[in-house]
Each structure stands twice: as structure tokens, then as C-alpha cells.
Write a protein that holds these residues in place. Structure first.
Motif, PDB file in Angstrom:
ATOM      1  N   VAL A  46       0.854  -1.191   0.000  1.00 37.65           N
ATOM      2  CA  VAL A  46       0.000   0.000   0.000  1.00 37.65           C
ATOM      3  C   VAL A  46       0.888   1.239   0.000  1.00 37.65           C
ATOM      4  CG1 VAL A  46      -1.686   1.317   1.345  1.00 37.65           C
ATOM      5  CG2 VAL A  46      -1.868  -1.172   1.217  1.00 37.65           C
ATOM      6  N   PRO A  47       0.616   2.239  -0.859  1.00 35.23           N
ATOM      7  CA  PRO A  47       1.424   3.460  -0.853  1.00 35.23           C
ATOM      8  C   PRO A  47       1.197   4.271   0.424  1.00 35.23           C
ATOM      9  CG  PRO A  47      -0.431   3.704  -2.361  1.00 35.23           C
ATOM     10  CD  PRO A  47      -0.426   2.276  -1.901  1.00 35.23           C
ATOM     11  N   THR A  48       2.249   4.423   1.192  1.00 38.06           N
ATOM     12  CA  THR A  48       2.210   5.127   2.469  1.00 38.06           C
ATOM     13  C   THR A  48       3.165   6.311   2.399  1.00 38.06           C
ATOM     14  OG1 THR A  48       1.925   2.934   3.484  1.00 38.06           O
ATOM     15  CG2 THR A  48       2.332   4.777   4.963  1.00 38.06           C
ATOM     16  N   LEU A  49       2.775   7.425   2.996  1.00 45.72           N
ATOM     17  CA  LEU A  49       3.594   8.630   2.960  1.00 45.72           C
ATOM     18  C   LEU A  49       4.318   8.819   4.292  1.00 45.72           C
ATOM     19  CD1 LEU A  49       1.121  11.096   1.197  1.00 45.72           C
ATOM     20  CD2 LEU A  49       2.825   9.589   0.160  1.00 45.72           C
ATOM     21  N   PHE A  50       5.647   8.880   4.239  1.00 36.53           N
ATOM     22  CA  PHE A  50       6.462   9.100   5.434  1.00 36.53           C
ATOM     23  C   PHE A  50       7.253  10.394   5.265  1.00 36.53           C
ATOM     24  CE2 PHE A  50       5.726   4.634   6.218  1.00 36.53           C
ATOM     25  CZ  PHE A  50       5.808   4.501   7.595  1.00 36.53           C
ATOM     26  N   GLY A  51       7.310  11.175   6.342  1.00 37.09           N
ATOM     27  CA  GLY A  51       8.197  12.317   6.382  1.00 37.09           C
ATOM     28  C   GLY A  51       7.612  13.606   5.842  1.00 37.09           C
ATOM     29  N   THR A  52       8.427  14.689   5.936  1.00 38.46           N
ATOM     30  CA  THR A  52       8.068  16.017   5.441  1.00 38.46           C
ATOM     31  C   THR A  52       9.243  16.586   4.648  1.00 38.46           C
ATOM     32  OG1 THR A  52       6.761  16.372   7.461  1.00 38.46           O
ATOM     33  CG2 THR A  52       7.234  18.291   6.087  1.00 38.46           C
ATOM     34  N   GLN A  55       7.622  11.042   1.493  1.00 35.72           N
ATOM     35  CA  GLN A  55       8.239  10.063   0.611  1.00 35.72           C
ATOM     36  C   GLN A  55       7.306   8.863   0.508  1.00 35.72           C
ATOM     37  OE1 GLN A  55      12.488   9.318   1.569  1.00 35.72           O
ATOM     38  NE2 GLN A  55      12.348  11.109   2.916  1.00 35.72           N
ATOM     39  N   VAL A  56       7.081   8.367  -0.701  1.00 29.72           N
ATOM     40  CA  VAL A  56       6.162   7.248  -0.916  1.00 29.72           C
ATOM     41  C   VAL A  56       6.885   5.936  -0.628  1.00 29.72           C
ATOM     42  CG1 VAL A  56       4.657   6.068  -2.549  1.00 29.72           C
ATOM     43  CG2 VAL A  56       4.924   8.555  -2.667  1.00 29.72           C
ATOM     44  N   ILE A  57       6.354   5.196   0.323  1.00 27.76           N
ATOM     45  CA  ILE A  57       6.870   3.862   0.648  1.00 27.76           C
ATOM     46  C   ILE A  57       5.755   2.858   0.372  1.00 27.76           C
ATOM     47  CG2 ILE A  57       7.903   2.396   2.404  1.00 27.76           C
ATOM     48  CD1 ILE A  57       9.561   4.872   1.751  1.00 27.76           C
ATOM     49  N   ASN A  58       6.008   1.916  -0.522  1.00 33.30           N
ATOM     50  CA  ASN A  58       5.015   0.878  -0.821  1.00 33.30           C
ATOM     51  C   ASN A  58       5.091  -0.207   0.245  1.00 33.30           C
ATOM     52  OD1 ASN A  58       4.104   2.126  -3.218  1.00 33.30           O
ATOM     53  ND2 ASN A  58       5.879   1.326  -4.320  1.00 33.30           N
ATOM     54  N   SER A  59       4.443   0.066   1.377  1.00 32.87           N
ATOM     55  CA  SER A  59       4.575  -0.777   2.566  1.00 32.87           C
ATOM     56  C   SER A  59       3.794  -2.086   2.428  1.00 32.87           C
ATOM     57  CB  SER A  59       4.078  -0.022   3.800  1.00 32.87           C
ATOM     58  OG  SER A  59       4.721   1.226   3.928  1.00 32.87           O
TER      59      SER A  59
END
Length: 454
Positions: A46-52, A55-59
């Protein structure tokens, strides 16, 4: 002549975000393989957004844990195609200790940062593991890019209150305390904050999650009526047992695979092979007609058939099954509680709703049939549950969304590209592209006097 050399990379995130006033729900694509093979990574991401900036992480989505982790951009032996560069986030904070779930071959430090979905839902200061060593071959096989644990710990009130789902709900962001999921390759997706009525058909069959024991391996337990075979009768010793859902496993556990495959009433008219050393059962499948794996889970009076082809029945695999045979998903159940484990073959055959626990309401799983062109009859879809949870009016009266705002955000990777586009030297096509880091190129200063003297 100045020749520009550039590297081009893109992370594409297609999302639909829907909201009603200040409370919101988001609809995200889920990435799943077309077939289950047991030979490669089979899990959902699932595309998850981390940080400011984000950043897209496909978790990798994990249904039975609250563990949250991402792979560091300099991780050694980490598997996947996205990673987190902590130096690019202005809100990343080291917590100055190791990730609590670290092992010798799978380890990292704990950080906190902003976590979000679709550019609309976000929570600051969520703790997670930044994995720096991913050499554990078992975990590398089932976890790509990181881990998105969707299940708040029911035995740890403090840990559960810090889970991102509870944080988003208590901060007033979510329309409902619910998550909807489709793991099938026809239309895989996840909705957070609401259930999209276009994703399922038939009644949502709500069943309460049971109170787990701290000694159990899994805690997302619920009761099933039993497992049925080809003839529609329950398999011996499969009735009234505790089951769990496991999005990291490609199998289905049952009381006794031997009894199942050797009895034509349960398995149908199939030719089989049993490997007692590995526990893998397989069907002869070297003909033009594929054998059928007949298995149905009955939950609260409703039969949920599991799809056979490329699901319960795997492709030919000489290193797993004998030549000319296809492995099948059913495996012998564990002797410990919980009794049955329903992995991806079951999840890819149903629509799943998860009403996570909040004050005054326990957790629930809701089961339905996926919408669209699925192999389900009208009689199957029209089934009704045997019972309704006693606290349905309080806990399961969900609000339907009414509006659909559009998301607007840029990832950290996208922000590295120039706003201006440049033509490509030597390109035969009349197109232009943004460049990575072009603003940092030193300006060219022309020496006009030197030019005139020549």
C-alpha cells in the motif's frame, strides 16, 4: 556546447480522496500479484507517505500486527523498490534506541515522523523502525519496502492508543473507525475511514473479534462455523474453531490435509500427491483441464468459497511439487490456538472490512463478496448472516461519505525536480522534461573579451 545529462525517475501515486466536512476517507490502490506462486513475493503493498515532505513507501500490509517499519535508503540486503531517506525529512526524529523488534539479521533504530495516506490523512510523531539491515531470508521473502501493521495491540492499551488508526480517528480526521480491503487482482484497493459500496456486494457479515490470550502467536482471532469441501459438508474437526487472517501467508490451514485430499466427497475427483516431509500437497495438473481445489469457509452462517485457479491451486513448480503437479494451498493446522490460519487465498476471494476498536466498541471483521466480474452466484451473494452483533447500533452504524475533494501534494522526490522543463539534446521527439537538481548547477559565465579576441 553544453550537453545536459540527467537521470529520470518517477513515483506515481494515483489516489481518490473523499471527505464529508472535516472528516475524511481515502481510497488507495493496493498492489497485488495476478497469481500466487510461492516462488516470489506474493504479499500486498500500500502506498504510504512518510516524512516532510512526504516520501512514498510501498509498505507491505500486515493484518495481524501493529508493527510499523520502513527500509532505510542505505539498508543492507533490504528487499523492495522503495526506501526512506531520513535526511530528506525535516520532521524525522531519532528516538535514540533500537527498534524493539530487531533481530540479529533484521535490525534498525527507532524514529518518529509524520505518517500519511493520499495527501489528506496524516499524523505527526508516529514511531516506527528504520531498518538498516534486512538480511533475514525469511522476512526478506515476505516483507517488501517495510511493514504497515494494521492491527492495534488488543493486550496493550498504551501501544494501541499510539497506533496511527486510533490517532487519526481521535484527531477527528476519519469519517468512520473502519478500513475496507480488496486483495483480489481484479480491483485491489484499501479504503481508510469509510467503506466504498462500489467495492462489495451482498450483506456485510460482521463478526466480533475475540479476546486473545497473550501466549497466542496471533491476536486477530474470530470464530468460524467450519470448513466445507466439495460435497458441501464440514471437514472433520473444522467446526466452531478460532481463526485468524494473515496477509503475509500464502496458505490455508485445515485440520487434516490427508483426510481432505483422500476423500472424494471433500476434494472431488482429483489425483493428488502428498509430501510428508514438507507438508505440501499437490494435484496432478499436466492436462489441458486444470484440477479444482474445492474449499469454502463458513462464517456466521454464510459460505465464502475460495477461488481455485492461481489461488488455492498454484502454477507448476518443480522445486515445490513433483513433476506434472501443482501445489495446493491447504496445509495442516497448528496444534496450538488459534486453530486455523486464513492466508492470501481466502483474502483474495472476499471483501474484508475491519472496524478497529475504539472507546466502548470492540473490534470487528466484516465479510462480503467483491463487486464486479467475480465467480459468485446470485444465491451465494444473497446469503444472510445467522446473527447480528448485539452492539451493532452503537458500533457498526457507519456514515456514508457525500463529497469527493481532490488530493494535492508533492512527494520529496518530485520536489527535487526543476519547475522549468528543458529540451533533451539529441532527442528525435519534440518533448521537454524537468531536471533533477538543475538549480544547483553553477551558472555559466561567458568571457566576452576572450570570445571577441578569437
Amino acid at each position: 556546447m553544453l550537453r545536459l545529462v540527467y537521470t529520470r525517475f518517477f513515483i506515481v501515486l494515483a489516489v481518490t480522496v473523499c471527505a464529508a466536512e472535516s472528516q475524511t476517507w481515502v481510497n488507495l490502490p493496493m498492489n497485488v500479484p495476478q497469481i500466487l506462486s510461492d516462488l516470489v513475493f506474493d504479499g500486498p503493498t500500500v502506498p504510504t507517505l512518510f516524512g516532510t515532505p512526504p516520501q512514498v513507501i510501498n509498505s507491505t500490509l500486515d493484518l495481524n500486527t501493529d508493527k510499523l517499519a520502513v527500509y532505510s535508503s542505505d539498508c543492507v540486503l533490504c528487499a523492495g523498490n522503495t526506501s526512506f531517506d531520513v535526511s530528506m525529512s525535516s520532521t524525522a526524529k531519532p528516538l535514540n534506541h533500537s527498534w524493539p523488534y530487531s533481530t540479529r539479521a533484521y535490525s534498525g533504530k527507532e524514529y518518529s515522523d509524520t505518517l500519511g495516506f493520499g495527501g489528506l490523512l496524516q499524523i505527526a510523531d508516529i514511531p516506527f523502525g528504520l531498518i538498516e539491515t534486512g538480511g533475514d531470508p525469511t522476512l526478506a521473502y515476505i516483507l517488501y519496502n517495510g511493514r504497515l501493521g494494521l492491527f492495534p495491540d488488543p493486550l496493550n492499551v498504551t501501544a494501541a492508543s499510539q497506533h496511527f488508526l486510533l490517532q487519526m480517528y481521535r484527531s477527528g480526521q476519519l469519517l468512520n473507525p473502519v478500513v475496507g480491503m480488496r486483495f483480489d487482482p481484479t480491483n485491489p484497493k484499501i479504503t481508510i475511514g469509510a467503506l466504498d459500496p462500489n467495492d462489495y456486494q451482498g450483506h456485510i457479515n460482521w463478526v466480533p473479534l475475540t479476546t486473545p490470550n497473550s501466549t497466542w502467536t496471533f491476536q486477530n482471532t474470530f470464530m468460524i462455523d467450519g470448513l466445507k469441501g466439495y460435497n458441501g459438508s464440514f471437514l472433520p474437526e473444522s467446526e466452531n474453531l478460532l481463526a485468524v487472517l494473515d496477509s503475509l501467508w500464502t496458505g490455508i490451514s485445515m485440520p487434516n490435509v490427508d483426510t481432505y485430499v483422500k476423500n472424494q466427497g471433500f476434494a472431488g475427483n482429483v489425483r493428488y500427491s502428498l509430501n510428508y516431509k514438507t507438508g505440501v500437497a499437490s494435484y496432478v495438473c499436466n492436462s489441458t483441464v486444470q484440477p479444482y481445489v474445492a474449499l469454502t469457509a463458513t462464517i456466521n452462517g454464510v459460505d465464502y468459497p475460495m477461488d481455485s485457479l492461481n489461488n488455492l491451486l498454484r502454477p507448476l513448480a518443480s522445486n515445490i511439487a513433483p513433476a506434472g503437479c501443482c501445489p495446493i494451498a491447504p496445509m495442516n493446522r497448528s496444534a496450538t490456538v488459534p486453530n486455523l490460519n486464513f492466508g492470501l487465498p481466502f483474502l483474495r476471494s472476499i471483501y474484508l472490512a475491519y472496524r478497529f476498536p475504539t472507546d466502548g466498541c470492540p473490534g470487528f471483521y466484516g465479510f462480503a463478496f467483491p463487486s464486479g466480474h467475480v465467480n459468485r452466484t446470485a444465491a451465494q451473494i444473497s446469503q444472510t448472516p445467522t446473527s447480528t452483533p448485539t452492539n451493532s447500533a452503537q458500533c457498526l452504524a457507519l456514515t456514508s461519505p457525500t463529497t469527493t475533494p481532490s488530493p494535492s501534494f508533492k512527494t520529496a522526490q518530485q520536489m527535487l525536480f526543476s519547475a522549468e522543463k528543458y529540451s533533451v539534446y539529441g532527442s528525435t521527439q519534440n518533448n521537454s522534461v524537468p531536471l533533477l537538481g538543475v538549480e544547483n548547477f553553477p551558472a555559466i559565465v561567458w568571457n566576452s573579451s576572450l570570445s571577441n579576441s578569437n
